[in-house]
Design an enzyme around this catalytic site. Sequence first.
Site, PDB file in Angstrom:
ATOM      1  N   THR A 294       0.762  -1.162  -0.059  1.00  0.00           N
ATOM      2  CA  THR A 294       0.126  -0.188   0.017  1.00  0.00           C
ATOM      3  C   THR A 294       0.962   1.434   0.011  1.00  0.00           C
ATOM      4  O   THR A 294       1.802   1.341   0.863  1.00  0.00           O
ATOM      5  CB  THR A 294      -0.994  -0.035   1.061  1.00  0.00           C
ATOM      6  OG1 THR A 294      -1.893   0.816   0.745  1.00  0.00           O
ATOM      7  CG2 THR A 294      -0.429   0.253   2.424  1.00  0.00           C
TER       8      THR A 294
ATOM      9  N   CYS B   9      -3.476   7.889   7.698  1.00  0.00           N
ATOM     10  CA  CYS B   9      -3.981   6.470   7.771  1.00  0.00           C
ATOM     11  C   CYS B   9      -3.070   5.375   8.333  1.00  0.00           C
ATOM     12  O   CYS B   9      -1.749   5.648   8.393  1.00  0.00           O
ATOM     13  CB  CYS B   9      -4.146   6.131   6.300  1.00  0.00           C
ATOM     14  SG  CYS B   9      -5.533   6.909   5.593  1.00  0.00           S
TER      15      CYS B   9
ATOM     16  N   HIS C 102      -5.809  -0.962   4.539  1.00  0.00           N
ATOM     17  CA  HIS C 102      -5.297   0.554   4.577  1.00  0.00           C
ATOM     18  C   HIS C 102      -6.673   1.382   5.415  1.00  0.00           C
ATOM     19  O   HIS C 102      -7.377   1.441   4.713  1.00  0.00           O
ATOM     20  CB  HIS C 102      -5.141   1.014   3.227  1.00  0.00           C
ATOM     21  CG  HIS C 102      -4.741   2.489   3.127  1.00  0.00           C
ATOM     22  ND1 HIS C 102      -3.632   2.779   2.091  1.00  0.00           N
ATOM     23  CD2 HIS C 102      -4.903   3.477   3.803  1.00  0.00           C
ATOM     24  CE1 HIS C 102      -3.353   4.050   2.225  1.00  0.00           C
ATOM     25  NE2 HIS C 102      -4.091   4.541   3.141  1.00  0.00           N
TER      26      HIS C 102
END
Lengths: 162, 211
Positions: A24, A30, A47
């Site tokens: 990711t 995040c 994520h």
Amino acid sequence: MKKELIKVKMADVQISTSPSVLITYGLGSCVGLTIWDFKLKIGGMAHIMLPSSKGFTRNDNFAKFADCSIEFLINELLKMGARKRNLEAKIFGGASMFSFESKSDILNIGDRNVEATIKYLKEFEIKLVNQDVRGNFGRTISLDLEVGLVEVHSIKKGNKIF
Amino acid sequence: MDKLENLSQMELDALKELGSIGAGNAATALSTMLSKRIDLIVPEVGIYPIEEIPDKLGGPEVVKIGVYFTISGDTSGSMLLMLEKDEGLKLVKIMLGPSYKVTGELDLISKSALEEIANILVGSYLSAFSQFTHMRLMQSTPAFAYDMCGSIIDMICIQLAQKTTHILMVKTEFLEKDDKIRANLFFLPEPAALISLIKSLGVPDYEEGTD
């Protein structure tokens, strides 16, 4: 042989088996969560955008919440034959990219995401074996399912293995 | 009101027009400050699922400069100026003149020059907005980041994700003729703010909560 690269988008969860790599890109506030079964060499990556799904409608994409994506990851891995005691979790990200004078809730979202993820992992009885969180920089993470190692890439701190 | 994806074409056009006015004002301000003609490319207005925003900005792993503002007052949201490092350094060079040696790195002076440029752009964008809609709008001080696109934008996405599943993105591209400086200015209003925006534009038939 080149390993298959599986991308995990923002608010997304992916699960795969060895040999493949889950990746990711550009985690800021995040949180990137990886869970790996060291016996079966299967695992998943989430994520995560928000700490909790409480108060949101059912139409929401569950994968953006820490609680739902952790539950989903664990259930899917258990369905594939994983054992809870063999699962190892690692968490990354949760940065504060911008420094403002006032510290409002939203600016602390990175912290809150990290805390919530740790809390839910504990509730689901999953070992947290490593982490690289907070700070003020973005991270790209990739989990190699063959060896269970996570490579963290950042433009400020270079590459590190966790 | 969580149905941004149900905006009509007419409402989208009105928002695009509003974006053009703001961008035109910002381009004029930038032209005046830099004594160079700055053109703008007609803004793109679109409604996208939040998850797709990093891709819309060029891909989450692409490294860019971001200067971020929060907007408050009669409506709320965020504004973000995004550009590549080289483009940023070109702007710094134009702004500070030949006496300043651009090192190729984003030093403190370059950062603060870019923050100031962003400040002026956002300020003029918003003042056009205010005049048109009679809304009182205030901008925060600029916050600077140089990092992966995804990491710069995700806080804004998170902020909006608490209220909506889709985001309205008004994209403006500035272009300086000789040097081809490309910079994108994004206006990301909160969904509730859109009702008052659209009302102030006098677009008919906007219905609330047709859930």
